[in-house]
Design a protein around this motif. Structure first.
Motif, short mmCIF file in Angstrom:
data_model
loop_
_atom_site.label_atom_id
_atom_site.label_comp_id
_atom_site.label_asym_id
_atom_site.label_seq_id
_atom_site.Cartn_x
_atom_site.Cartn_y
_atom_site.Cartn_z
N LEU A 273 0.85 -1.41 -0.11
CA LEU A 273 -0.10 -0.13 0.00
C LEU A 273 0.76 1.28 -0.05
O LEU A 273 0.32 2.24 -0.24
N LYS B 283 -8.11 1.22 8.89
CA LYS B 283 -7.97 0.28 7.84
C LYS B 283 -8.29 1.00 6.52
O LYS B 283 -9.18 1.94 6.40
N TRP C 207 -9.43 -0.43 3.82
CA TRP C 207 -10.86 -0.65 3.45
C TRP C 207 -11.20 -1.56 4.33
O TRP C 207 -10.22 -2.52 4.97
N SER D 158 -9.29 -5.30 5.34
CA SER D 158 -8.01 -5.16 5.07
C SER D 158 -7.17 -5.80 6.15
O SER D 158 -7.61 -5.61 7.55
N TRP E 130 -4.16 -5.08 6.54
CA TRP E 130 -3.20 -3.95 6.92
C TRP E 130 -3.79 -2.56 7.68
O TRP E 130 -5.12 -2.57 7.47
N GLN E 131 -3.30 -2.19 8.39
CA GLN E 131 -3.87 -0.98 9.31
C GLN E 131 -2.78 0.34 9.18
O GLN E 131 -1.63 -0.01 8.75
N LYS F 276 1.77 -5.84 10.40
CA LYS F 276 0.83 -5.29 9.26
C LYS F 276 0.43 -3.90 9.39
O LYS F 276 -0.70 -3.60 9.46
N LYS G 195 -8.92 -6.09 -6.68
CA LYS G 195 -8.79 -6.48 -5.32
C LYS G 195 -7.95 -8.17 -4.88
O LYS G 195 -7.06 -8.04 -4.07
N ILE H 127 -4.66 -9.01 -2.84
CA ILE H 127 -4.81 -9.81 -1.66
C ILE H 127 -3.66 -10.92 -1.84
O ILE H 127 -2.97 -11.33 -1.03
#
Length: 208
Positions: free
Chosen positions: A12, A56, A58, A61, A63-64, A152, A198, A202
């Motif tokens: 990201l 987040k 989305w 997710s 990831w944060q 993450k 998407k 992922i």
């Protein structure tokens, strides 16, 4: 080998359009009416960025992200504009004109005074009815972002310039991954092309 914040960037980190879903009321635009010199003046306000608050990009997710408390130190906000849905055609405010942008201990606070055009009427109505309350920001591509692969988490440590902030209904990254604030909402009808993008992202995360 243990991956640290210094050795590898997250998938990201290249994104400069950010909407962090904080799940915090302070990150949502609110519509208010104030009486000034006997006149009713309509304003919209909220925090486009919250410091140190995990969010987040989305729903779902792994990831944060969070923005460091000193990430905006030295940033020139004098030319900052407020747009509708990241469109330069729909300018709602400009800092120093009908808008003020303030960096405080909470984050980046935005307040804009609306005019009397049909667009101002539309935006005020959408926000007042909480149909559109998402906030997003667009910053420079040379910002310093540290990726903590073990947990993450992306930490946006230093932003050099913020080009604009936006109010929108479905904030998203450049890949237009839909973001909502309620994890229980039903999924929108899938778009095959967007679903493919998407899933590719992922898969990339799972392989790294």
């Amino acid at each position: 080998m243990k991956r640290t914040m210094e050795t590898k960037k997250s998938p990201l980190s290249a994104q400069t359009k950010r909407r962090i879903d904080y799940g915090d009321d302070r990150s949502q635009f609110r519509a208010v009416t104030e009486e000034i010199d006997g006149n009713q003046v309509r304003k919209i306000r909220g925090y486009a960025i919250l410091f140190g608050v995990l969010g987040k990009p989305w729903r779902g997710s792994v990831w944060q992200e969070k923005v460091a408390s000193d990430a905006l130190d030295g940033v020139d906000l004098s030319r900052l504009v407020l747009l509708l849905d990241h469109s330069s055609t729909w300018v709602l405010g400009r800092n120093g004109k009908n808008m003020r942008a303030v960096v405080d201990e909470v984050g980046l606070f935005i307040e804009a005074t609306l005019g009397n055009t049909w667009m101002d009427d539309y935006v005020y109505d959408r926000i007042e009815r909480e149909l559109m309350d998402g906030m997003s920001f667009y910053f420079d591509s040379k910002a310093i972002i540290a990726s903590d692969w073990e947990n993450k988490i992306d930490v946006i440590a230093k932003i050099n310039e913020i080009y604009e902030v936006s109010v929108l209904a479905f904030p998203a990254y450049d890949q237009t991954l839909i973001i909502t604030t309620d994890g229980e909402e039903p999924e929108p009808e899938a778009d095959p092309e967007e679903e493919a993008k998407k899933q590719a992202l992922i898969n990339l995360i799972e392989q790294l």
